[in-house]
Design a protein around this motif. Structure first.
Motif, PDB file in Angstrom:
ATOM      1  N   THR A  41       0.983  -1.324  -0.010  1.00 39.82           N
ATOM      2  CA  THR A  41       0.024   0.022   0.004  1.00 39.82           C
ATOM      3  C   THR A  41       0.754   1.328  -0.046  1.00 39.82           C
ATOM      4  O   THR A  41       0.471   2.080  -0.740  1.00 39.82           O
ATOM      5  CB  THR A  41      -0.921  -0.083   1.233  1.00 39.82           C
ATOM      6  N   ALA A  42       2.049   1.175   0.741  1.00 36.95           N
ATOM      7  CA  ALA A  42       2.740   2.522   1.074  1.00 36.95           C
ATOM      8  C   ALA A  42       3.456   2.595  -0.458  1.00 36.95           C
ATOM      9  O   ALA A  42       3.519   3.702  -1.054  1.00 36.95           O
ATOM     10  CB  ALA A  42       3.897   2.415   2.080  1.00 36.95           C
ATOM     11  N   TYR A  43       4.061   1.685  -1.003  1.00 45.91           N
ATOM     12  CA  TYR A  43       4.703   1.670  -2.476  1.00 45.91           C
ATOM     13  C   TYR A  43       3.637   2.259  -3.486  1.00 45.91           C
ATOM     14  O   TYR A  43       4.070   3.096  -4.218  1.00 45.91           O
ATOM     15  CB  TYR A  43       5.210   0.175  -2.813  1.00 45.91           C
ATOM     16  N   LYS A  44       2.366   1.716  -3.425  1.00 45.42           N
ATOM     17  CA  LYS A  44       1.394   2.279  -4.297  1.00 45.42           C
ATOM     18  C   LYS A  44       1.159   3.844  -4.270  1.00 45.42           C
ATOM     19  O   LYS A  44       0.944   4.662  -5.142  1.00 45.42           O
ATOM     20  CB  LYS A  44      -0.019   1.394  -4.486  1.00 45.42           C
ATOM     21  N   LEU A  45       1.066   4.010  -2.770  1.00 44.60           N
ATOM     22  CA  LEU A  45       0.803   5.721  -2.718  1.00 44.60           C
ATOM     23  C   LEU A  45       1.783   6.198  -3.085  1.00 44.60           C
ATOM     24  O   LEU A  45       1.794   7.335  -3.679  1.00 44.60           O
ATOM     25  CB  LEU A  45       0.388   5.827  -1.094  1.00 44.60           C
ATOM     26  N   TRP A  46       3.021   6.076  -2.710  1.00 50.86           N
ATOM     27  CA  TRP A  46       4.217   6.815  -3.309  1.00 50.86           C
ATOM     28  C   TRP A  46       4.509   6.638  -4.783  1.00 50.86           C
ATOM     29  O   TRP A  46       4.731   7.867  -5.150  1.00 50.86           O
ATOM     30  CB  TRP A  46       5.642   5.857  -2.777  1.00 50.86           C
ATOM     31  N   GLN A  47       4.189   5.578  -5.292  1.00 50.79           N
ATOM     32  CA  GLN A  47       4.106   5.699  -7.096  1.00 50.79           C
ATOM     33  C   GLN A  47       3.101   6.961  -7.267  1.00 50.79           C
ATOM     34  O   GLN A  47       3.349   7.691  -8.186  1.00 50.79           O
ATOM     35  CB  GLN A  47       3.965   4.568  -7.466  1.00 50.79           C
ATOM     36  N   ARG A  48       1.922   6.877  -6.694  1.00 49.11           N
ATOM     37  CA  ARG A  48       0.746   7.632  -7.197  1.00 49.11           C
ATOM     38  C   ARG A  48       1.332   9.239  -6.821  1.00 49.11           C
ATOM     39  O   ARG A  48       1.203  10.092  -7.486  1.00 49.11           O
ATOM     40  CB  ARG A  48      -0.492   7.575  -6.592  1.00 49.11           C
ATOM     41  N   ASP A  49       2.016   9.350  -5.628  1.00 51.26           N
ATOM     42  CA  ASP A  49       2.382  10.788  -5.364  1.00 51.26           C
ATOM     43  C   ASP A  49       3.539  11.209  -6.228  1.00 51.26           C
ATOM     44  O   ASP A  49       3.618  12.433  -6.708  1.00 51.26           O
ATOM     45  CB  ASP A  49       2.947  10.654  -3.725  1.00 51.26           C
ATOM     46  N   GLN A  50       4.328  10.323  -6.664  1.00 51.25           N
ATOM     47  CA  GLN A  50       5.471  10.730  -7.568  1.00 51.25           C
ATOM     48  C   GLN A  50       5.034  11.246  -8.831  1.00 51.25           C
ATOM     49  O   GLN A  50       5.336  12.007  -9.260  1.00 51.25           O
ATOM     50  CB  GLN A  50       6.515   9.830  -7.690  1.00 51.25           C
ATOM     51  N   ARG A  51       3.896  10.284  -9.474  1.00 50.42           N
ATOM     52  CA  ARG A  51       3.433  10.792 -10.506  1.00 50.42           C
ATOM     53  C   ARG A  51       2.671  12.183 -10.386  1.00 50.42           C
ATOM     54  O   ARG A  51       2.704  12.788 -11.356  1.00 50.42           O
ATOM     55  CB  ARG A  51       2.340   9.550 -11.152  1.00 50.42           C
ATOM     56  N   ALA A  52       1.832  12.367  -9.551  1.00 48.37           N
ATOM     57  CA  ALA A  52       1.123  13.562  -9.465  1.00 48.37           C
ATOM     58  C   ALA A  52       2.242  15.101  -9.216  1.00 48.37           C
ATOM     59  O   ALA A  52       2.042  15.823  -9.852  1.00 48.37           O
ATOM     60  CB  ALA A  52       0.517  13.781  -7.943  1.00 48.37           C
ATOM     61  N   ARG A  53       3.413  14.492  -8.384  1.00 47.86           N
ATOM     62  CA  ARG A  53       4.532  15.704  -8.425  1.00 47.86           C
ATOM     63  C   ARG A  53       4.985  15.881  -9.780  1.00 47.86           C
ATOM     64  O   ARG A  53       5.347  17.014 -10.066  1.00 47.86           O
ATOM     65  CB  ARG A  53       5.397  15.261  -7.606  1.00 47.86           C
ATOM     66  N   SER A  54       5.266  14.857 -10.675  1.00 50.74           N
ATOM     67  CA  SER A  54       5.951  15.080 -11.933  1.00 50.74           C
ATOM     68  C   SER A  54       4.955  15.883 -12.889  1.00 50.74           C
ATOM     69  O   SER A  54       5.222  16.677 -13.533  1.00 50.74           O
ATOM     70  CB  SER A  54       6.437  13.727 -12.417  1.00 50.74           C
ATOM     71  N   THR A  55       3.534  15.683 -12.689  1.00 45.44           N
ATOM     72  CA  THR A  55       2.710  16.313 -13.698  1.00 45.44           C
ATOM     73  C   THR A  55       2.502  17.537 -13.012  1.00 45.44           C
ATOM     74  O   THR A  55       2.465  18.486 -14.153  1.00 45.44           O
ATOM     75  CB  THR A  55       1.466  15.535 -13.592  1.00 45.44           C
ATOM     76  N   GLN A  56       2.690  17.729 -11.908  1.00 40.72           N
ATOM     77  CA  GLN A  56       2.695  19.116 -11.206  1.00 40.72           C
ATOM     78  C   GLN A  56       3.838  20.064 -11.546  1.00 40.72           C
ATOM     79  O   GLN A  56       3.641  21.226 -12.404  1.00 40.72           O
ATOM     80  CB  GLN A  56       2.588  19.366  -9.764  1.00 40.72           C
ATOM     81  N   GLN A  57       5.130  19.438 -11.745  1.00 34.48           N
ATOM     82  CA  GLN A  57       6.168  20.063 -12.178  1.00 34.48           C
ATOM     83  C   GLN A  57       6.288  20.306 -13.540  1.00 34.48           C
ATOM     84  O   GLN A  57       6.831  21.301 -14.193  1.00 34.48           O
ATOM     85  CB  GLN A  57       7.528  19.405 -11.637  1.00 34.48           C
ATOM     86  N   GLY A  58       5.652  19.317 -14.402  1.00 37.94           N
ATOM     87  CA  GLY A  58       5.803  19.636 -15.956  1.00 37.94           C
ATOM     88  C   GLY A  58       4.744  20.468 -16.277  1.00 37.94           C
ATOM     89  O   GLY A  58       5.201  21.282 -17.067  1.00 37.94           O
ATOM     90  N   GLY A  59       3.594  20.708 -15.675  1.00 37.21           N
ATOM     91  CA  GLY A  59       2.648  21.572 -16.085  1.00 37.21           C
ATOM     92  C   GLY A  59       3.241  22.950 -15.587  1.00 37.21           C
ATOM     93  O   GLY A  59       2.709  23.958 -16.078  1.00 37.21           O
ATOM     94  N   ALA A  60       3.975  23.182 -14.690  1.00 36.02           N
ATOM     95  CA  ALA A  60       4.430  24.549 -14.122  1.00 36.02           C
ATOM     96  C   ALA A  60       5.315  24.889 -14.951  1.00 36.02           C
ATOM     97  O   ALA A  60       5.551  26.149 -14.803  1.00 36.02           O
ATOM     98  CB  ALA A  60       4.883  24.341 -12.456  1.00 36.02           C
ATOM     99  N   SER A  61       6.402  24.185 -15.552  1.00 37.56           N
ATOM    100  CA  SER A  61       7.471  24.550 -16.314  1.00 37.56           C
ATOM    101  C   SER A  61       6.968  25.096 -17.766  1.00 37.56           C
ATOM    102  O   SER A  61       7.721  25.910 -18.358  1.00 37.56           O
ATOM    103  CB  SER A  61       8.502  23.672 -16.466  1.00 37.56           C
ATOM    104  N   LYS A  62       5.732  24.765 -18.189  1.00 36.15           N
ATOM    105  CA  LYS A  62       5.212  24.985 -19.619  1.00 36.15           C
ATOM    106  C   LYS A  62       4.523  26.323 -19.564  1.00 36.15           C
ATOM    107  O   LYS A  62       4.118  26.877 -18.925  1.00 36.15           O
ATOM    108  CB  LYS A  62       4.221  24.043 -20.059  1.00 36.15           C
TER     109      LYS A  62
END
Length: 87
Positions: free
Chosen positions: A66-87
């Motif tokens: 469960t912790a691993y799946k939550l971590w993956q989801r959190d990392q995907r959300a962070r990468s999309t936030q950072q990707g959207g902020a730089s555009k």
């Protein structure tokens, strides 16, 4: 000064708190020996002390997944936030 590397700040999110709880819970359960240092109730002839610990092997596995799946989801959300902020 524009060549300074960008400092990433650690953000405490509900997902990260849940991850921490999932990873800390088995340690707390196993270190609190007074809660399971007894023989009753027995389960199919196995004293409580032993089957409680074996149950936590399965519970710990589920919590770690469960912790691993939550971590993956959190990392995907962070990468999309950072990707959207730089555009």
């Amino acid at each position: 000064m524009s060549n300074d590397p960008e400092v990433s700040r650690t953000v405490v999110t509900p997902a990260r708190v849940a991850i921490a709880v999932c990873l800390v819970a088995p340690f707390v359960a196993m270190l609190w020996v007074g809660s399971y240092a007894k023989t009753d109730p027995a389960f199919i002839g196995i004293p409580f002390f032993y089957w409680y610990q074996m149950a936590w092997v399965l519970i710990s596995t589920a919590l770690t997944v469960t912790a691993y799946k939550l971590w993956q989801r959190d990392q995907r959300a962070r990468s999309t936030q950072q990707g959207g902020a730089s555009k």
